[in-house]
Design a protein around this motif. Structure first.
Motif, short mmCIF file in Angstrom:
data_model
loop_
_atom_site.label_atom_id
_atom_site.label_comp_id
_atom_site.label_asym_id
_atom_site.label_seq_id
_atom_site.Cartn_x
_atom_site.Cartn_y
_atom_site.Cartn_z
N LEU B 309 0.82 -1.21 0.00
CA LEU B 309 0.00 0.00 0.00
C LEU B 309 0.86 1.26 0.00
N ASN B 320 0.20 9.66 0.95
CA ASN B 320 -0.69 8.97 1.89
C ASN B 320 0.13 8.47 3.07
N TRP B 321 0.51 9.39 3.95
CA TRP B 321 1.43 9.07 5.05
C TRP B 321 0.81 8.09 6.05
N GLY B 322 -0.52 8.02 6.09
CA GLY B 322 -1.16 7.08 7.01
C GLY B 322 -0.74 5.65 6.75
N ARG B 323 -0.47 5.35 5.48
CA ARG B 323 -0.04 3.99 5.15
C ARG B 323 1.35 3.70 5.69
N LEU B 325 2.46 4.96 8.52
CA LEU B 325 2.22 4.68 9.94
C LEU B 325 1.67 3.26 10.13
N ALA B 326 0.69 2.90 9.30
CA ALA B 326 0.08 1.57 9.42
C ALA B 326 1.13 0.50 9.18
N ALA B 327 2.03 0.74 8.24
CA ALA B 327 3.07 -0.25 7.93
C ALA B 327 4.08 -0.36 9.07
N VAL B 328 4.60 0.77 9.51
CA VAL B 328 5.66 0.70 10.53
C VAL B 328 5.11 0.13 11.84
N GLY B 353 2.80 11.34 15.72
CA GLY B 353 1.70 10.43 15.43
C GLY B 353 0.46 11.07 14.82
N MET B 354 0.52 12.38 14.52
CA MET B 354 -0.63 13.08 13.94
C MET B 354 -0.24 13.81 12.66
N GLY B 355 -1.19 14.01 11.80
CA GLY B 355 -0.93 14.70 10.55
C GLY B 355 -0.42 16.12 10.74
N ARG B 360 -1.18 16.62 2.97
CA ARG B 360 -1.76 16.02 1.76
C ARG B 360 -1.33 16.74 0.48
#
Lengths: 402, 402
Positions: B309, B320-323, B325-328, B353-355, B360
């Motif tokens: 992703l 899409n930096w959330g991905r 975070l989800a990956a790490v 840990g926050m945007g 974007r």
């Protein structure tokens, strides 16, 4: 895969169990105006519950909240939103989840169903990193309580409202001959991987059971169903599977029957998740046999199921069995390289570590693909569901947030 | 990345070091008539050598052979073929490798260079599972000895002959101010992953060194270069990196200088492998800082670099930096979720840990992408090179064997 008693259907979901009502509405959380808010209400008489959550260290606010709530072993309601994951939103995001539960508790109490925020689980799914539009969400919570319905419609509306990139809602219901039921709904099309196949899932039952019995049944089921679905190796921040029991049937099942029924529903939902995964053109079952232990078989099957070169070959209907060998050889489990065998669609393509005659001509043009690998060192077996790696997957995931 | 002395160029390879000659020819192993056989000959006076091989449990015949040969710490020649991996070919495949070495030893001995089969390493690359066309290969071995050349041409011909899906040959040469040289060639475009980035690589030097010194320098270099390149998480059955020393310069280097020079050549070759990876549209460096240890940083960076992703988002130039975070968050290392920071191209997109504001809108349209992640728990750092996951990758890998 299961030996449950009873009939399983896909036309009903969480409201197939007595004591449950549900709803799904468009609250304006999604920009496209599609349904985005769901509610599942347990009207009792019991409120026992259990939950299983993502193992990701980065957990979304609703996961942190619901884990805390579930420590009591009881739930009266689950409120779920699509259109935003409320993950990586820090303390303000956690306050949003808290406010959502508080507000729903107030509305339910006003409405005559005395409820505390600590009896409400919250689930969110969508893009990571953005705050939720709380005005729309809270107004939606006020509204959705009036839409609660039993029968087929309530559960189906809820199943629609939790969809993100899903193209169809996923529901399953099992009617046990002893007079109790288990129903479930799930969503999830990307970030589908181990330690829960990255998804939201609510399972309901009208059986009489303690939270300990529910917890055991849920862990038994998720470890054999969602945990063995691996589309892209990505584990989400928001994975949540909840099991709620109303006791409304007045029937107490044996643990064994409960385990089997919950597994049957979860397994069917997992199958639906695989079939609707992002960009899927092939539904693939990788079965590893001849392993030293079931855990080893799961690990080896998962390594193959995650391998990009195996997955692209399957997309191309290319019986490139060497990639299966190369993949399984990296699994940290016992195997005998010179005794590994592989078959595609039941046809041997590799025997004792070497190519079988005709291996390059096996027809993989079907939609359902069976990859079977024998490690040659034991008797244990396990299967992982996965998909191919297609242009559709790349297309869908290269433009999700934009 | 390195602190070597000397000038590094890409116009020369294995024959930049004195005492080495090389050749590359079309022997008819590849159906398309392109060069497919290479030879590197060490004319001494020394013949010390070291090797590093794939960690895959499924090892190709030439890997099993070369590992055995290297136990002596000496090599006179390396013969390499593209057009077939000779992997998963069982005992007959091993006999093919043995025959290749025996035949080359005979030809070299006839030609005046007394050589035993046990002094010859063999490397193969290409499709897994098929036997090599031995008539063509052995005839090619007879012929190639007459093509051996020093200077630029011999090494370059060899670098061309080991290509599979590579689009350009990869060479690097370092001229040390103390009067010795290190040169190398490599191939590899798919199955590029940890524990050697799935590839064949031959590095030569004219320094005076023992096999122990070479072994130390080679392990130091590969663990920091090829092991930190991860294109698709796939580890091949044929990975081989060899280091041969002729001693022809008459100069003995310090271990530190030798380490730095071999690393510089390997690091440059790893960079060339990334740039030419299958379907690459982005060259991505994932750097993890703030980890408890360098090993933790490598593990975390690798998890991000492998995430489908994250890779598809980069293909779409989507911040899409959330991905990330989800990956790490799935990496099995210490981290503080509320203190993780991420930047793209040096611009913060996630802080604690926050945007971050404007996250974007970060422009990821460039070809070279820097992803920086801070885990917030320590001082260690490491970087992994990777690529995006593109339509080109899917296209190329869905039709490789057919």
């Amino acid at each position: 895969m299961t030996a449950q008693s009873g009939v399983l259907v896909r036309t009903q979901g969480v409201t197939c169990a007595a004591g449950f009502r549900a709803a799904g509405i468009a609250a304006g959380i999604k920009a496209n105006g599609k349904p985005d808010l769901a509610l599942v209400l347990n009207e009792g008489p019991d409120h026992a519950a259990a939950g299983v959550f993502t193992t990701n260290k980065v957990k979304a606010a609703p996961v942190l909240w619901s884990q805390q709530v579930l420590s009591s072993g009881a739930l009266r309601a689950v409120v779920l939103n699509s259109g935003g994951a409320n993950a990586c939103t820090g303390a303000p995001g956690f306050q949003d989840t808290h406010r959502t539960a508080e507000h729903l508790a107030d509305v339910l109490s006003d409405w005559g169903s005395e409820t505390g925020a600590g009896e409400i689980a919250v689930c969110s799914t969508g893009l990571i990193g953005d705050r939720l539009p709380m005005d729309a969400l809270l107004a939606g919570v006020t509204e959705i309580v009036h839409e609660l319905a039993g029968g087929i419609s309530g559960g189906t509306d809820a199943a629609y409202a939790i969809m993100t990139t899903d193209t169809v809602p996923k529901q399953a219901a099992l009617h046990h001959p002893d007079g109790w039921n288990v129903g479930g709904m799930a969503k999830g099309a990307g970030m589908l991987a181990p330690s829960l196949a990255t998804m939201l899932c609510v399972v309901t039952t009208d059986v009489v059971a303690t939270s300990e019995q529910l917890d055991r049944a849920l862990r038994h089921a998720t470890s054999r169903s969602f945990d063995r679905l691996d589309v892209d190796g990505a584990t989400s921040t928001n994975d949540t599977v909840l099991l709620l029991a109303s006791g409304a049937s007045g029937v107490a099942a044996t643990q064994e029957d409960l385990d089997a029924a919950v597994l049957a529903v979860c397994d069917d939902l997992a199958d639906q998740l695989m079939a609707d995964a992002e960009g899927v053109t092939k539904r693939v079952t990788v079965t590893v046999r001849g392993a030293r232990s079931e855990d080893d078989a799961v690990v080896a099957a998962r390594v193959i199921a995650r391998d990009s070169l195996v997955k692209t070959a399957l997309f191309g209907s290319d019986p490139n069995w060497g990639r299966v060998l190369a993949a399984v050889g990296t699994a940290p489990v016992d195997m005998e390289p010179d005794r590994i065998s592989v078959s595609f669609q039941g046809r041997p393509v590799c025997v004792d570590g070497m190519g079988a005659p005709g291996a390059r001509e096996v027809d993989l043009s079907a939609t359902d693909i069976a990859v079977d690998v024998h490690l040659g060192v034991g008797d244990a077996a396990a299967a992982i569901r996965t998909t191919d790696l297609s242009h559709g997957y790349v297309e869908e995931n290269s433009a999700y947030s934009s």
